[in-house]
Design an enzyme around this catalytic site. Sequence first.
Site, PDB file in Angstrom:
ATOM      1  CG  ASP A 234     -29.202  -9.262  90.604  1.00 49.48           C
ATOM      2  OD1 ASP A 234     -29.407  -8.263  89.882  1.00 49.48           O
ATOM      3  OD2 ASP A 234     -29.533 -10.407  90.261  1.00 49.48           O
TER       4      ASP A 234
HETATM    5  C1  BGC Z   1     -30.762  -9.343  87.149  1.00 44.39           C
HETATM    6  C2  BGC Z   1     -29.317  -9.087  86.782  1.00 44.39           C
HETATM    7  C3  BGC Z   1     -29.236  -7.799  86.003  1.00 44.39           C
HETATM    8  C4  BGC Z   1     -29.810  -6.662  86.836  1.00 44.39           C
HETATM    9  C5  BGC Z   1     -29.778  -5.325  86.148  1.00 44.39           C
HETATM   10  C6  BGC Z   1     -31.373  -8.156  87.872  1.00 44.39           C
HETATM   11  O1  BGC Z   1     -32.723  -8.343  88.121  1.00 44.39           O
HETATM   12  O2  BGC Z   1     -30.853 -10.482  87.966  1.00 44.39           O
HETATM   13  O3  BGC Z   1     -28.803 -10.152  86.053  1.00 44.39           O
HETATM   14  O4  BGC Z   1     -27.907  -7.549  85.646  1.00 44.39           O
HETATM   15  O5  BGC Z   1     -31.157  -6.968  87.140  1.00 44.39           O
HETATM   16  O6  BGC Z   1     -30.682  -5.296  85.104  1.00 44.39           O
END
Ligand code: BGC
Length: 761
Positions: A234
């Site tokens: 993530d």
């Molecule tokens: C979120 C993800 C997301 C990523 C990119 C993160 O903070 O938890 O679900 O895909 O950011 O935006």
Amino acid sequence: MRNIKELVEKMTLEEKASMCSGETFWDTQTIERLGIPSVMVSDGPHGLRKQEGGKETEDQLGNRLNPITSICFPAACATASSFDTDLIEQMGETLGEECQATDVSVLLGPAINIKRSPLCGRNFEYFSEDPYLTGKISAAHIRGVQSWNVGTSLKHFACNNQEYLRMSVDSIIDERTLREIYLAGFEIAVKESQPKTIMCSYNRINGVYSAENKKLLSDILRDEWGFKGYVMTDWGAVADRVKGIAAGLDLEMPTSHGANDAKIVEAVKNGTLDEKLLDKAVTNLLNVIFDYVDNKSKHTDAKFNRERDHKKAVEVESECAVLLKNNGVLPLNKEKKIAYIGEFAEKPRYQGGGSSHIKSWKVVSALDAAKDKGRKIEYSKGFPFNKDELNQSDFDAAVECAKNADVAVVFAGLPDALESEGFDRKNLDLPECQNKLIEEICRVNKNVVVVLHNGAPVILPWRDKVSAILELYLGGEGVGEACDRLLYGETNPCGKLPETFPVKLEDTPCYENFGGNGWTTEYKEGVYVGYRYYEKKKMAVQYPFGFGLSYTTFEFSNLKLSSSKMDDSSKITVSVDVKNTGCMRGKEVVQLYIADKTGTFGRPIKELKGFKKVQLDPQEFKTIELEIDARSLSWYSQDLGDWFAKSGKYEILVGNSSDNILAKAEINFTTKKHLPIKIGPDTTMGLLIEDERTAPIVDALFNKNGNPWEEGADIGELGEGSAEMANAMFTGLPIKSIASFGIATREEVDKFTEDLKKAVE
Ligand code: BGC
């Protein structure tokens, strides 16, 4: 076929390390010398949030902040309510085509964490409290997107079930609960649809960050489930990058600007990281990247047709909304005077906040949709869409408007500020200004319909007073048009709740533990999540899991099993006839639950193990078939390190809601698997007589020497022996006490112990 192995062999150590983190916020690394292009990944999940533009649109971290205009489809809270894998696959196909057309290699999603508590701020982006439904719907979404040779990223792996401290919290969870509830959805999706990528979560699990969790990322994901793609973090979920490579984490996102690449190089050079592990990560990445790049020419027909895709968004939402109550006021009569009340009628809440937020192409409100169709509507704002603020003149005007109408439709819901990625909800309440107005309207009009816009369960204190309730969830940019069709009966509601609506927050399974103490969050409720908990506690709920009404009625009959016997390798087909007994075409969801009747400890009353949606014209009937196997009956035994179902009876329950079982049958299951038994002084007779290997040895001893607690035996001061008492005394007797009770000599007990050990070896 490109030879990835040869390509990796040509790469320098530095080039390989550089592949393991992004080039930018959204792109993978380019290595021009070897013809390795950079590809883009993008949020996700229910629409394309492709960030565009050059340097001028970047923030200080290099994050481009200029999303393209896209179609916002219903969020996962809504799509799961469809209980329709074909529909979700089609939605996935549309998204996949949009990605191909705009050169996005991976769409980040679906997000499939289990709704452990209705308080989790990001529940709107997740599917369900049930892992089976979660797994099947996400597998369908993945199939659809990947049919355009665009990857998905199944996220957030795993146990990211709260937003509070999501980047650091340690989820403390036992193995059985982890496997049965929190991993099972991922397992189904990986095995059925092989997502091209997985995104690991920020949190720790039992002390280990997901990004460094070898058990999760390698042993379970790859070795057990056969995952073949790459694992990415993530955004910003890296703690120790070198440990991550060793654990099976292939890509760090976003870029580390070279800092972590240098650490990887250093670790290989000083011998703390085996270069073969780095090669593995790079191979996983290049396989997926080139699979996209090399097949691009096959998809030159891909188009991002916004007009067409908007229609799809309307169609999907029409099949997702859940009719929670209807005393006959719906569908609305076109000739009647209808009042639309509440600002959501004009400004619907149709998506959640955070990384999934779409710059929508065309949002049509219910009011716009009604105007387009020339409906007889009076509108009064009543309350604001974005805050809990009572304006007396708006309130009074809305009550007046409702008084003069034949039917008052109140458009209620949660404002953005109460529900989003990044924080959890504090309660399950709707804004007070909305509840007050609905109560007041119920006093002046007996036909009140409430339409809800929310991403997770809310308390509906007026639910006994209103005539109908339609749950739209966060229905995407087509929500207004879908709502219009549903209210006026152009489409028949057919959604079912993918989660329980509890009576109050204090009833929820992890009420006492949710959020945790600032460091850890303990999953003390175990497998009793959602309906598994409410059913075990025989607790009343507002609306149960799987519940949803229709404008027509259905009848289930003729439940049949292809066999009433099952073993470890066989399958049973369960069939049932469903008939539309009303006057309108409609869709019903056949739900199959299984109840363990073997007396095994710690099992929920029943669990969902199959479902199918069927469309029927009035008076039409169809036979629906669902298949079950040994896994459908099983629980996860940590001692065995595998799924296990005891030999014995199981009930097959078929219905149209978890609380409305319409037909049942029983099967007899036999297994050759054994749970490990440790033979020692505290091993009880109860455990030993349950295992076919040890039962004869116990029988032999007690037949020879006599059972002092046999029914009717004289047990002196303990009272007259009842069968129940005898059974309790016998099953609780440990090996170490056999001699003390004079049942056998110590020598006989030693021999007995030896025989038992041999039998289970
Ligand atoms: C979120 C993800 C997301 C990523 C990119 C993160 O903070 O938890 O679900 O895909 O950011 O935006």
